[in-house]
Scaffold this motif. Sequence first.
Motif, PDB file in Angstrom:
ATOM      1  N   TYR A   1       4.533  10.865   2.093  1.00 42.96           N
ATOM      2  CA  TYR A   1       4.120   9.685   1.814  1.00 42.96           C
ATOM      3  C   TYR A   1       4.855   8.408   2.218  1.00 42.96           C
ATOM      4  N   TYR A   2       4.283   7.300   2.328  1.00 38.15           N
ATOM      5  CA  TYR A   2       4.692   6.220   2.899  1.00 38.15           C
ATOM      6  C   TYR A   2       4.418   4.794   2.120  1.00 38.15           C
ATOM      7  N   CYS A   3       5.001   3.709   2.090  1.00 40.43           N
ATOM      8  CA  CYS A   3       4.587   2.595   1.806  1.00 40.43           C
ATOM      9  C   CYS A   3       4.714   1.635   3.000  1.00 40.43           C
ATOM     10  N   ALA A   4       3.958   0.522   2.661  1.00 38.26           N
ATOM     11  CA  ALA A   4       4.201  -0.571   3.753  1.00 38.26           C
ATOM     12  C   ALA A   4       3.491  -1.639   3.164  1.00 38.26           C
ATOM     13  N   PRO A   5       3.967  -2.981   3.450  1.00 40.29           N
ATOM     14  CA  PRO A   5       3.260  -4.134   3.088  1.00 40.29           C
ATOM     15  C   PRO A   5       2.016  -4.259   3.840  1.00 40.29           C
ATOM     16  N   GLN A   6       1.164  -5.176   3.308  1.00 45.83           N
ATOM     17  CA  GLN A   6      -0.022  -5.693   3.921  1.00 45.83           C
ATOM     18  C   GLN A   6       0.283  -6.867   4.646  1.00 45.83           C
ATOM     19  N   VAL A   7      -0.100  -6.950   5.901  1.00 46.56           N
ATOM     20  CA  VAL A   7       0.387  -7.797   6.971  1.00 46.56           C
ATOM     21  C   VAL A   7      -1.097  -8.639   7.432  1.00 46.56           C
ATOM     22  N   ARG A   8      -2.192  -8.308   7.349  1.00 46.94           N
ATOM     23  CA  ARG A   8      -3.474  -8.639   7.878  1.00 46.94           C
ATOM     24  C   ARG A   8      -4.558  -8.522   6.809  1.00 46.94           C
ATOM     25  N   SER A   9      -5.500  -9.597   6.774  1.00 47.12           N
ATOM     26  CA  SER A   9      -6.353  -9.545   5.609  1.00 47.12           C
ATOM     27  C   SER A   9      -7.652  -8.589   6.093  1.00 47.12           C
ATOM     28  N   GLY A  10      -8.359  -8.300   4.966  1.00 48.55           N
ATOM     29  CA  GLY A  10      -9.441  -7.250   5.377  1.00 48.55           C
ATOM     30  C   GLY A  10      -9.470  -6.030   3.970  1.00 48.55           C
ATOM     31  N   TYR A  11     -10.136  -5.134   4.242  1.00 45.72           N
ATOM     32  CA  TYR A  11     -10.278  -4.240   3.309  1.00 45.72           C
ATOM     33  C   TYR A  11      -9.371  -3.483   3.267  1.00 45.72           C
ATOM     34  N   TRP A  12      -8.773  -3.101   1.834  1.00 45.31           N
ATOM     35  CA  TRP A  12      -7.611  -2.608   1.612  1.00 45.31           C
ATOM     36  C   TRP A  12      -7.367  -1.162   2.077  1.00 45.31           C
TER      37      TRP A  12
ATOM     38  N   TYR B   1       6.308   0.484   8.133  1.00 48.39           N
ATOM     39  CA  TYR B   1       6.267   1.671   7.290  1.00 48.39           C
ATOM     40  C   TYR B   1       7.877   2.338   7.267  1.00 48.39           C
ATOM     41  N   GLY B   2       8.198   2.955   6.212  1.00 45.19           N
ATOM     42  CA  GLY B   2       9.535   3.463   6.387  1.00 45.19           C
ATOM     43  C   GLY B   2       9.259   5.107   6.857  1.00 45.19           C
ATOM     44  N   THR B   3      10.492   5.722   6.645  1.00 48.47           N
ATOM     45  CA  THR B   3      10.519   6.967   7.022  1.00 48.47           C
ATOM     46  C   THR B   3       9.831   8.180   6.479  1.00 48.47           C
ATOM     47  N   GLY B   4       9.434   7.590   5.144  1.00 46.68           N
ATOM     48  CA  GLY B   4       8.315   8.612   4.343  1.00 46.68           C
ATOM     49  C   GLY B   4       9.301   9.601   3.479  1.00 46.68           C
ATOM     50  N   THR B   5       8.552   9.967   2.394  1.00 46.23           N
ATOM     51  CA  THR B   5       9.255  10.949   1.656  1.00 46.23           C
ATOM     52  C   THR B   5       8.253  12.227   1.416  1.00 46.23           C
TER      53      THR B   5
ATOM     54  N   GLY C   1       0.697  -1.167   0.093  1.00 47.02           N
ATOM     55  CA  GLY C   1      -0.094  -0.047   0.048  1.00 47.02           C
ATOM     56  C   GLY C   1       0.834   1.272  -0.074  1.00 47.02           C
ATOM     57  N   TRP C   2       0.350   2.356  -0.458  1.00 49.94           N
ATOM     58  CA  TRP C   2       0.740   3.673  -0.522  1.00 49.94           C
ATOM     59  C   TRP C   2      -0.145   4.424   0.548  1.00 49.94           C
ATOM     60  N   PHE C   3       0.622   5.128   1.311  1.00 43.69           N
ATOM     61  CA  PHE C   3      -0.294   6.225   2.246  1.00 43.69           C
ATOM     62  C   PHE C   3       0.424   7.769   2.183  1.00 43.69           C
ATOM     63  N   ARG C   4      -0.539   8.463   2.726  1.00 41.47           N
ATOM     64  CA  ARG C   4      -0.104   9.768   2.931  1.00 41.47           C
ATOM     65  C   ARG C   4      -0.721  10.353   4.168  1.00 41.47           C
ATOM     66  N   GLN C   5       0.105  11.330   4.626  1.00 41.72           N
ATOM     67  CA  GLN C   5      -0.255  12.125   5.947  1.00 41.72           C
ATOM     68  C   GLN C   5       0.126  13.306   6.212  1.00 41.72           C
ATOM     69  N   THR C   6      -0.674  14.206   6.609  1.00 43.17           N
ATOM     70  CA  THR C   6      -0.485  15.590   6.686  1.00 43.17           C
ATOM     71  C   THR C   6      -0.447  15.768   8.271  1.00 43.17           C
ATOM     72  N   PRO C   7       0.245  16.735   8.806  1.00 42.71           N
ATOM     73  CA  PRO C   7       0.097  17.141  10.493  1.00 42.71           C
ATOM     74  C   PRO C   7      -1.184  17.211  10.839  1.00 42.71           C
ATOM     75  N   GLY C   8      -1.599  16.485  11.889  1.00 39.94           N
ATOM     76  CA  GLY C   8      -3.048  16.795  12.514  1.00 39.94           C
ATOM     77  C   GLY C   8      -3.833  15.775  12.061  1.00 39.94           C
ATOM     78  N   LEU C   9      -3.522  14.819  10.834  1.00 39.29           N
ATOM     79  CA  LEU C   9      -4.710  14.178  10.409  1.00 39.29           C
ATOM     80  C   LEU C   9      -4.076  12.622  10.337  1.00 39.29           C
ATOM     81  N   GLU C  10      -5.000  11.725  10.260  1.00 40.19           N
ATOM     82  CA  GLU C  10      -4.672  10.568  10.517  1.00 40.19           C
ATOM     83  C   GLU C  10      -4.026   9.969   8.916  1.00 40.19           C
ATOM     84  N   ARG C  11      -3.254   8.915   8.882  1.00 45.03           N
ATOM     85  CA  ARG C  11      -2.529   8.342   7.813  1.00 45.03           C
ATOM     86  C   ARG C  11      -3.744   7.858   6.935  1.00 45.03           C
ATOM     87  N   GLU C  12      -3.745   8.288   5.659  1.00 44.65           N
ATOM     88  CA  GLU C  12      -4.634   7.836   4.757  1.00 44.65           C
ATOM     89  C   GLU C  12      -4.081   6.813   3.657  1.00 44.65           C
ATOM     90  N   VAL C  13      -4.982   5.608   3.406  1.00 43.20           N
ATOM     91  CA  VAL C  13      -4.459   4.802   2.293  1.00 43.20           C
ATOM     92  C   VAL C  13      -4.864   5.261   1.071  1.00 43.20           C
TER      93      VAL C  13
END
Length: 124
Positions: free
Chosen positions: A94-105, A114-118, A35-47
């Motif tokens: 922006y972050y990436c991470a492997p999916q490690v649990r089953s469920g809705y993407w 997650y990595g340290t982000g870019t 998955g790819w994700f993004r996050q802005t200060p004060g908000l939750e990480r978004e897939v």
Amino acid sequence: QVQVQESGGGLVQTGESLRLSCTASGFTFKNRAMGWFRQTPGLEREVISWINSNGSPTYYADSVLGRFTTSRDNARSTLYLEMNSLKLEDTAMYYCAPQVRSGYWGNPDLYDFYGTGTQVTVAS
């Protein structure tokens, strides 16, 4: 140990493009959806996108659908995010991470390591 490292961020103008990369190690990359994700200060990480282990199918959040494309090179253990027609609201870490649990993407709880982000900054 499981590691991912994002790269390719930067400062761009609205309407321009960027390509992010995510290199992975410590696990069998070709066997994991990512998955790819993004996050802005004060908000939750978004897939924002998901790609199956073999490259298909892919899913996108409505906020990036039609503008962003995710792909992967399993031989290089690398994930990509092509971002076109960038908008001011795409500014985020922006972050990436492997999916490690089953469920809705789109559920962030399915992912870990997650990595340290870019940082992507879009200016007018």
